[in-house]
Design a protein around this motif. Structure first.
Motif, PDB file in Angstrom:
ATOM      1  N   UNK A  34      31.546  41.614  29.167  1.00 31.93           N
ATOM      2  CA  UNK A  34      32.545  40.819  29.890  1.00 31.93           C
ATOM      3  C   UNK A  34      33.952  41.247  29.499  1.00 31.93           C
ATOM      4  N   UNK A  35      34.192  41.419  28.207  1.00 29.35           N
ATOM      5  CA  UNK A  35      35.520  41.837  27.747  1.00 29.35           C
ATOM      6  C   UNK A  35      35.923  43.183  28.340  1.00 29.35           C
ATOM      7  N   UNK A  36      34.961  44.089  28.468  1.00 30.61           N
ATOM      8  CA  UNK A  36      35.252  45.405  29.045  1.00 30.61           C
ATOM      9  C   UNK A  36      35.696  45.291  30.505  1.00 30.61           C
ATOM     10  N   UNK A  37      35.083  44.349  31.228  1.00 27.25           N
ATOM     11  CA  UNK A  37      35.475  44.158  32.631  1.00 27.25           C
ATOM     12  C   UNK A  37      36.867  43.529  32.723  1.00 27.25           C
ATOM     13  N   UNK A  38      37.199  42.607  31.795  1.00 29.35           N
ATOM     14  CA  UNK A  38      38.553  42.049  31.778  1.00 29.35           C
ATOM     15  C   UNK A  38      39.569  43.143  31.446  1.00 29.35           C
ATOM     16  N   UNK A  39      39.208  44.012  30.479  1.00 36.68           N
ATOM     17  CA  UNK A  39      40.102  45.125  30.106  1.00 36.68           C
ATOM     18  C   UNK A  39      40.312  46.072  31.286  1.00 36.68           C
ATOM     19  N   UNK A  40      39.247  46.301  32.048  1.00 34.32           N
ATOM     20  CA  UNK A  40      39.355  47.170  33.232  1.00 34.32           C
ATOM     21  C   UNK A  40      40.302  46.551  34.262  1.00 34.32           C
ATOM     22  N   UNK A  41      40.182  45.237  34.452  1.00 32.54           N
ATOM     23  CA  UNK A  41      41.064  44.539  35.391  1.00 32.54           C
ATOM     24  C   UNK A  41      42.520  44.672  34.957  1.00 32.54           C
ATOM     25  N   UNK A  42      42.771  44.558  33.645  1.00 35.60           N
ATOM     26  CA  UNK A  42      44.132  44.654  33.123  1.00 35.60           C
ATOM     27  C   UNK A  42      44.669  46.080  33.274  1.00 35.60           C
ATOM     28  N   UNK A  43      43.802  47.089  33.119  1.00 37.25           N
ATOM     29  CA  UNK A  43      44.217  48.473  33.333  1.00 37.25           C
ATOM     30  C   UNK A  43      44.633  48.699  34.781  1.00 37.25           C
ATOM     31  N   UNK A  44      43.905  48.062  35.688  1.00 46.91           N
ATOM     32  CA  UNK A  44      44.226  48.200  37.112  1.00 46.91           C
ATOM     33  C   UNK A  44      45.497  47.441  37.479  1.00 46.91           C
ATOM     34  N   UNK A  45      45.709  46.303  36.806  1.00 48.79           N
ATOM     35  CA  UNK A  45      46.895  45.487  37.094  1.00 48.79           C
ATOM     36  C   UNK A  45      47.275  44.737  35.817  1.00 48.79           C
ATOM     37  N   UNK A  46      48.309  45.251  35.147  1.00 53.14           N
ATOM     38  CA  UNK A  46      48.707  44.632  33.873  1.00 53.14           C
ATOM     39  C   UNK A  46      49.259  43.218  34.048  1.00 53.14           C
ATOM     40  N   UNK A  47      49.518  42.825  35.286  1.00 53.17           N
ATOM     41  CA  UNK A  47      49.999  41.461  35.563  1.00 53.17           C
ATOM     42  C   UNK A  47      48.889  40.530  36.052  1.00 53.17           C
ATOM     43  N   UNK A  48      47.633  40.952  35.889  1.00 53.05           N
ATOM     44  CA  UNK A  48      46.497  40.116  36.331  1.00 53.05           C
ATOM     45  C   UNK A  48      46.295  38.977  35.326  1.00 53.05           C
ATOM     46  N   UNK A  49      47.062  37.903  35.517  1.00 55.44           N
ATOM     47  CA  UNK A  49      47.073  36.798  34.559  1.00 55.44           C
ATOM     48  C   UNK A  49      45.681  36.211  34.340  1.00 55.44           C
ATOM     49  N   UNK A  50      44.878  36.162  35.402  1.00 60.34           N
ATOM     50  CA  UNK A  50      43.537  35.567  35.297  1.00 60.34           C
ATOM     51  C   UNK A  50      42.648  36.339  34.330  1.00 60.34           C
ATOM     52  N   UNK A  51      42.884  37.655  34.217  1.00 59.42           N
ATOM     53  CA  UNK A  51      42.087  38.474  33.290  1.00 59.42           C
ATOM     54  C   UNK A  51      42.396  38.093  31.844  1.00 59.42           C
ATOM     55  N   UNK A  52      43.680  37.888  31.546  1.00 61.93           N
ATOM     56  CA  UNK A  52      44.071  37.477  30.185  1.00 61.93           C
ATOM     57  C   UNK A  52      43.496  36.092  29.870  1.00 61.93           C
ATOM     58  N   UNK A  53      43.575  35.197  30.859  1.00 61.83           N
ATOM     59  CA  UNK A  53      43.059  33.844  30.653  1.00 61.83           C
ATOM     60  C   UNK A  53      41.548  33.853  30.396  1.00 61.83           C
ATOM     61  N   UNK A  54      40.809  34.605  31.211  1.00 64.42           N
ATOM     62  CA  UNK A  54      39.351  34.676  31.042  1.00 64.42           C
ATOM     63  C   UNK A  54      38.981  35.307  29.701  1.00 64.42           C
ATOM     64  N   UNK A  55      39.707  36.357  29.319  1.00 64.28           N
ATOM     65  CA  UNK A  55      39.465  36.991  28.021  1.00 64.28           C
ATOM     66  C   UNK A  55      39.772  36.011  26.891  1.00 64.28           C
ATOM     67  N   UNK A  56      40.827  35.228  27.060  1.00 63.27           N
ATOM     68  CA  UNK A  56      41.180  34.221  26.058  1.00 63.27           C
ATOM     69  C   UNK A  56      40.083  33.194  25.864  1.00 63.27           C
ATOM     70  N   UNK A  57      39.509  32.733  26.964  1.00 61.72           N
ATOM     71  CA  UNK A  57      38.406  31.764  26.888  1.00 61.72           C
ATOM     72  C   UNK A  57      37.223  32.337  26.125  1.00 61.72           C
ATOM     73  N   UNK A  58      36.916  33.586  26.418  1.00 60.06           N
ATOM     74  CA  UNK A  58      35.782  34.236  25.769  1.00 60.06           C
ATOM     75  C   UNK A  58      36.043  34.395  24.267  1.00 60.06           C
ATOM     76  N   UNK A  59      37.244  34.836  23.912  1.00 64.00           N
ATOM     77  CA  UNK A  59      37.599  35.018  22.503  1.00 64.00           C
ATOM     78  C   UNK A  59      37.636  33.674  21.766  1.00 64.00           C
ATOM     79  N   UNK A  60      38.067  32.632  22.470  1.00 66.60           N
ATOM     80  CA  UNK A  60      38.063  31.293  21.858  1.00 66.60           C
ATOM     81  C   UNK A  60      36.628  30.869  21.535  1.00 66.60           C
TER      82      UNK A  60
END
Length: 219
Positions: free
Chosen positions: A53-79
């Motif tokens: 899951x984290x790899x897919x969020x990282x891929x989304x961020x690589x495609x769009x560094x402003x993809x706020x939802x990717x940071x939020x989803x990654x944050x939930x997972x890390x929490x």
């Protein structure tokens, strides 16, 4: 309905395999669209495939560094993985990238509490309750944090709001009992401990609080 919308519908219905299939098709059709990677990552997160899951969020961020939802989803997972420092960074980045959601403020506040930085958490929890006025859990956590920082009267206001929205929130009644006990208003404290026990008869802390009050008033 596009494939991302269909996949989200499947997720809401608990059909994880169908959701995963649709999101993967969406990725194949539009490999440069970060949304599909975020959605697929969310499915992987739910089924416990955290590293993938984290790899897919990282891929989304690589495609769009402003993809706020990717940071939020990654944050939930890390929490959930109890990596609170990294989760905090992700929620902060989501906020900087324009995510003005009560849920993001709430999770940032919880991350700070987990790091024993309750005073820093207060403004974020407050903002989460302003954006999600009917979120009983946000009100509860805000009230709890206020109490832990010794803002007792302010805590009582938020905990009462929580019980108005969720009349069966035993922990909110218990903490109201603690707050009134702190203020030495034993009658009020006892009523709230009893209410918590009425909802949850095995609430050990409420039972202990009730015994302490009864013992004190009997002496």
């Amino acid at each position: 309905m596009d494939k991302n919308q269909l996949g989200i519908q499947y997720m809401e219905e608990g059909k994880w395999e169908e959701a995963a299939t649709v999101f993967m098709e969406a990725i194949e059709e539009k490999p440069e669209d970060p949304t599909s990677y975020i959605n697929f990552g969310n499915v992987l997160s739910v089924v416990g495939e955290t590293e993938k899951a984290l790899k897919f969020y990282e891929k989304a961020i690589k495609l769009d560094e402003n993809a706020a939802a990717a940071y939020y989803s990654a944050g939930n997972l890390l929490y959930d993985l109890q990596n609170f420092q990294e989760a905090k960074k992700m929620f902060e980045t989501a906020m900087k990238k324009g995510m003005e959601s009560g849920d993001n403020y709430f999770m940032l506040g919880l991350s700070l509490i987990a790091m024993e930085q309750g005073k820093l958490a207060l403004p974020y929890l407050q903002r989460s309750t302003e954006l999600n006025e009917n979120d009983a859990e946000a009100l509860f956590q805000y009230g709890l944090c206020l109490a832990q920082e010794n803002f007792i009267d302010e805590s009582i206001i938020q905990l009462k709001k929580c019980t108005q929205i969720d009349p069966n929130h035993a922990d909110a009644y218990y903490n109201l009992g603690v707050a009134y006990g702190f203020k030495e208003e034993e009658k009020q404290a006892l009523q709230y401990f009893e209410k918590a026990l009425e909802i949850q008869p095995d609430h050990l802390l409420a039972g202990y609080g009730k015994k302490l009050i009864e013992k004190g008033t009997a002496e």
